[in-house]
Design a protein around this motif. Structure first.
Motif, PDB file in Angstrom:
ATOM      1  N   LEU A  67       0.831  -1.204   0.000  1.00 49.17           N
ATOM      2  CA  LEU A  67       0.000   0.000   0.000  1.00 49.17           C
ATOM      3  C   LEU A  67       0.864   1.253   0.000  1.00 49.17           C
ATOM      4  CD1 LEU A  67      -2.974   0.816   0.127  1.00 49.17           C
ATOM      5  CD2 LEU A  67      -2.728   1.016   2.575  1.00 49.17           C
ATOM      6  N   ILE A  68       1.940   1.239   0.814  1.00 52.23           N
ATOM      7  CA  ILE A  68       2.811   2.418   0.864  1.00 52.23           C
ATOM      8  C   ILE A  68       3.481   2.631  -0.489  1.00 52.23           C
ATOM      9  CG2 ILE A  68       4.940   3.278   1.875  1.00 52.23           C
ATOM     10  CD1 ILE A  68       4.029   1.986   4.482  1.00 52.23           C
ATOM     11  N   ALA A  69       3.928   1.526  -1.112  1.00 54.66           N
ATOM     12  CA  ALA A  69       4.565   1.663  -2.421  1.00 54.66           C
ATOM     13  C   ALA A  69       3.579   2.233  -3.440  1.00 54.66           C
ATOM     14  CB  ALA A  69       5.082   0.298  -2.871  1.00 54.66           C
ATOM     15  N   ILE A  70       2.340   1.712  -3.420  1.00 51.79           N
ATOM     16  CA  ILE A  70       1.351   2.182  -4.401  1.00 51.79           C
ATOM     17  C   ILE A  70       0.967   3.634  -4.124  1.00 51.79           C
ATOM     18  CG2 ILE A  70      -0.967   1.808  -5.281  1.00 51.79           C
ATOM     19  CD1 ILE A  70      -0.583  -1.117  -4.539  1.00 51.79           C
ATOM     20  N   LEU A  71       0.837   3.995  -2.823  1.00 53.51           N
ATOM     21  CA  LEU A  71       0.474   5.379  -2.487  1.00 53.51           C
ATOM     22  C   LEU A  71       1.517   6.344  -3.027  1.00 53.51           C
ATOM     23  CD1 LEU A  71      -0.918   5.403   1.151  1.00 53.51           C
ATOM     24  CD2 LEU A  71      -2.104   5.958  -0.944  1.00 53.51           C
ATOM     25  N   GLY A  72       2.794   5.941  -2.964  1.00 57.52           N
ATOM     26  CA  GLY A  72       3.837   6.793  -3.506  1.00 57.52           C
ATOM     27  C   GLY A  72       3.616   7.084  -4.978  1.00 57.52           C
ATOM     28  N   PHE A  73       3.309   6.030  -5.761  1.00 55.56           N
ATOM     29  CA  PHE A  73       3.107   6.242  -7.191  1.00 55.56           C
ATOM     30  C   PHE A  73       1.798   6.961  -7.467  1.00 55.56           C
ATOM     31  CE2 PHE A  73       6.260   2.874  -7.343  1.00 55.56           C
ATOM     32  CZ  PHE A  73       7.103   3.381  -8.317  1.00 55.56           C
ATOM     33  N   LEU A  74       0.796   6.680  -6.613  1.00 53.70           N
ATOM     34  CA  LEU A  74      -0.525   7.279  -6.816  1.00 53.70           C
ATOM     35  C   LEU A  74      -0.465   8.793  -6.665  1.00 53.70           C
ATOM     36  CD1 LEU A  74      -3.344   6.055  -7.300  1.00 53.70           C
ATOM     37  CD2 LEU A  74      -3.757   6.287  -4.884  1.00 53.70           C
ATOM     38  N   ASP A  86       9.283   8.425  -4.087  1.00 46.67           N
ATOM     39  CA  ASP A  86      10.437   8.400  -3.181  1.00 46.67           C
ATOM     40  C   ASP A  86      10.178   7.505  -1.975  1.00 46.67           C
ATOM     41  OD1 ASP A  86      10.612  10.486  -4.897  1.00 46.67           O
ATOM     42  OD2 ASP A  86      10.357  12.023  -3.363  1.00 46.67           O
ATOM     43  N   PHE A  87       8.884   7.230  -1.710  1.00 47.88           N
ATOM     44  CA  PHE A  87       8.564   6.462  -0.510  1.00 47.88           C
ATOM     45  C   PHE A  87       8.909   4.985  -0.661  1.00 47.88           C
ATOM     46  CE2 PHE A  87       4.869   9.560   0.377  1.00 47.88           C
ATOM     47  CZ  PHE A  87       5.803  10.544   0.641  1.00 47.88           C
ATOM     48  N   LEU A  88       9.396   4.599  -1.825  1.00 45.92           N
ATOM     49  CA  LEU A  88       9.662   3.185  -2.069  1.00 45.92           C
ATOM     50  C   LEU A  88      10.685   2.636  -1.072  1.00 45.92           C
ATOM     51  CD1 LEU A  88       8.336   1.461  -4.074  1.00 45.92           C
ATOM     52  CD2 LEU A  88      10.235   1.741  -5.624  1.00 45.92           C
ATOM     53  N   ASP A  89      11.677   3.461  -0.699  1.00 50.13           N
ATOM     54  CA  ASP A  89      12.675   3.011   0.280  1.00 50.13           C
ATOM     55  C   ASP A  89      12.011   2.659   1.598  1.00 50.13           C
ATOM     56  OD1 ASP A  89      14.340   3.653  -1.686  1.00 50.13           O
ATOM     57  OD2 ASP A  89      15.102   5.504  -0.804  1.00 50.13           O
ATOM     58  N   ILE A  90      11.051   3.504   2.015  1.00 50.31           N
ATOM     59  CA  ILE A  90      10.358   3.269   3.281  1.00 50.31           C
ATOM     60  C   ILE A  90       9.645   1.921   3.220  1.00 50.31           C
ATOM     61  CG2 ILE A  90       8.681   4.235   4.847  1.00 50.31           C
ATOM     62  CD1 ILE A  90      10.424   6.391   4.615  1.00 50.31           C
ATOM     63  N   ALA A 120       9.294  -3.819   5.002  1.00 50.41           N
ATOM     64  CA  ALA A 120       9.372  -5.254   4.754  1.00 50.41           C
ATOM     65  C   ALA A 120      10.383  -5.898   5.687  1.00 50.41           C
ATOM     66  CB  ALA A 120       9.738  -5.504   3.290  1.00 50.41           C
ATOM     67  N   LEU A 121      11.529  -5.218   5.908  1.00 51.41           N
ATOM     68  CA  LEU A 121      12.549  -5.776   6.803  1.00 51.41           C
ATOM     69  C   LEU A 121      12.028  -5.854   8.233  1.00 51.41           C
ATOM     70  CD1 LEU A 121      15.702  -3.988   5.419  1.00 51.41           C
ATOM     71  CD2 LEU A 121      15.022  -6.342   5.114  1.00 51.41           C
ATOM     72  N   ILE A 122      11.369  -4.765   8.716  1.00 51.53           N
ATOM     73  CA  ILE A 122      10.842  -4.755  10.082  1.00 51.53           C
ATOM     74  C   ILE A 122       9.829  -5.877  10.266  1.00 51.53           C
ATOM     75  CG2 ILE A 122       9.393  -3.431  11.642  1.00 51.53           C
ATOM     76  CD1 ILE A 122      10.697  -0.931  10.602  1.00 51.53           C
ATOM     77  N   ASN A 123       8.974  -6.040   9.263  1.00 52.21           N
ATOM     78  CA  ASN A 123       7.947  -7.075   9.308  1.00 52.21           C
ATOM     79  C   ASN A 123       8.588  -8.449   9.464  1.00 52.21           C
ATOM     80  OD1 ASN A 123       5.389  -8.049   9.148  1.00 52.21           O
ATOM     81  ND2 ASN A 123       5.361  -8.128   6.920  1.00 52.21           N
ATOM     82  N   PHE A 124       9.632  -8.667   8.683  1.00 50.05           N
ATOM     83  CA  PHE A 124      10.305  -9.964   8.723  1.00 50.05           C
ATOM     84  C   PHE A 124      10.896 -10.228  10.104  1.00 50.05           C
ATOM     85  CE2 PHE A 124      14.329 -12.281   8.125  1.00 50.05           C
ATOM     86  CZ  PHE A 124      13.798 -13.489   7.733  1.00 50.05           C
TER      87      PHE A 124
END
Lengths: 94, 198
Positions: free
Chosen positions: A44-51, A56-60, A65-69
């Protein structure tokens, strides 16, 4: 248009995963549901960035994903050994 | 328009998660759901353009808090004791306070309005002069590191103290670990203490 459709698809998937987290009779249902909610959050965060035209939010999203893991690994360790500090060697799974 | 719909959906999910946390008695499920709540809140912050806040929320709320709660659950029981009273008076207080706060929001300027008081006080000076005065391209960094330097120093002191305290609590007595693990009855009394204290 494509991003809009994807956003709705991710939101619906998020809702379904939430229902499993609420109902989940076993511990593992809930862990899997939380992991899946985390994945949907990353998407959702990745898509919101493009939307909104600011990818730039792609890094976040990658950091999420790392925190989740790491979080899921810690929870699974607790479920299996009942102890955060266990190294996992020789300890009997309970 | 689509962003508004995303906001509504996320807020609905957050509300549903909060109610599920209230109703569930299994503390493990509650910890899992509070992690879900943090992830949803982080998405909400990203939708509101507060990416740095969202980042903190995900790292602290979904990451560290879940792990610390799990470590707590390992020491206490996994079931919440059913409450014996019906809390109607606190519910009424919460509802009235909430209604008053919602009523108060009608007097607030619209979200993000340029002529809101919060945007007229010191913000223009930070935006216009901070590069000349501090020399950093990022205004937020200028405010945190220079204009509010003492505040940041206090925050860092608090975080450092908290970190030292947590390390003392978690790692201070390595020699006793074996003794604690081999005494299940002591764990039971610990769980009772935790329940009554909560």
């Amino acid at each position: 248009m494509m991003f809009t459709v994807t956003t709705f698809a991710v939101l619906i998937a998020l809702g379904i995963a939430l229902v499993r987290a609420f109902l989940g009779p076993t511990v593992f249902d809930r862990i899997l549901a939380v992991n899946s909610v985390g994945t949907k959050t990353v998407l959702l965060i990745a898509i919101l960035g493009f939307l909104t035209g600011r990818p730039d939010f792609l890094d976040i999203a990658i950091v999420y994903a790392l925190i989740n893991f790491i979080g899921v690994v810690a929870v699974l360790k607790f479920v299996k050994y009942g102890d955060m500090a266990s190294s996992g060697d020789g300890g009997e799974p309970t | 328009m689509i962003i508004t719909l995303v906001d509504i959906a996320l807020l609905t999910f957050m509300g549903a998660t909060a109610f599920a946390i209230l109703r569930l008695r299994s503390l493990f499920a509650v910890v899992m759901l509070s992690g879900v709540y943090s992830l949803l809140a982080a998405s909400m912050f990203v939708a509101l353009d507060a990416v740095d806040v969202a980042f903190t929320e995900a790292a602290v709320g979904a990451g560290i808090s879940t792990v610390l709660m799990m470590a707590t659950l390992a020491l206490t029981g996994e079931r919440e004791r059913p409450s014996r009273h019906t809390p109607y008076v606190p519910l009424a207080v919460v509802l009235i306070t909430g209604a008053a706060l919602i009523y108060a929001t009608f007097d607030m300027p619209p979200f993000g309005a340029a002529d809101a008081p919060v945007n007229l006080h010191v913000a223009p000076r930070y935006l216009n002069d901070s590069f000349a005065e501090v020399g950093l391209p990022n205004v937020v960094t200028s405010v945190l590191a220079s204009y509010r330097g003492y505040d940041t120093l206090g925050e860092v002191t608090v975080i450092f103290t908290a970190g030292v305290a947590v390390m003392l609590l978690l790692g201070g007595r390595k020699g006793d670990d074996a003794g604690i693990k081999n005494e299940p009855p002591e764990d039971d009394t610990g769980a009772d203490d935790g329940g009554s204290a909560a």
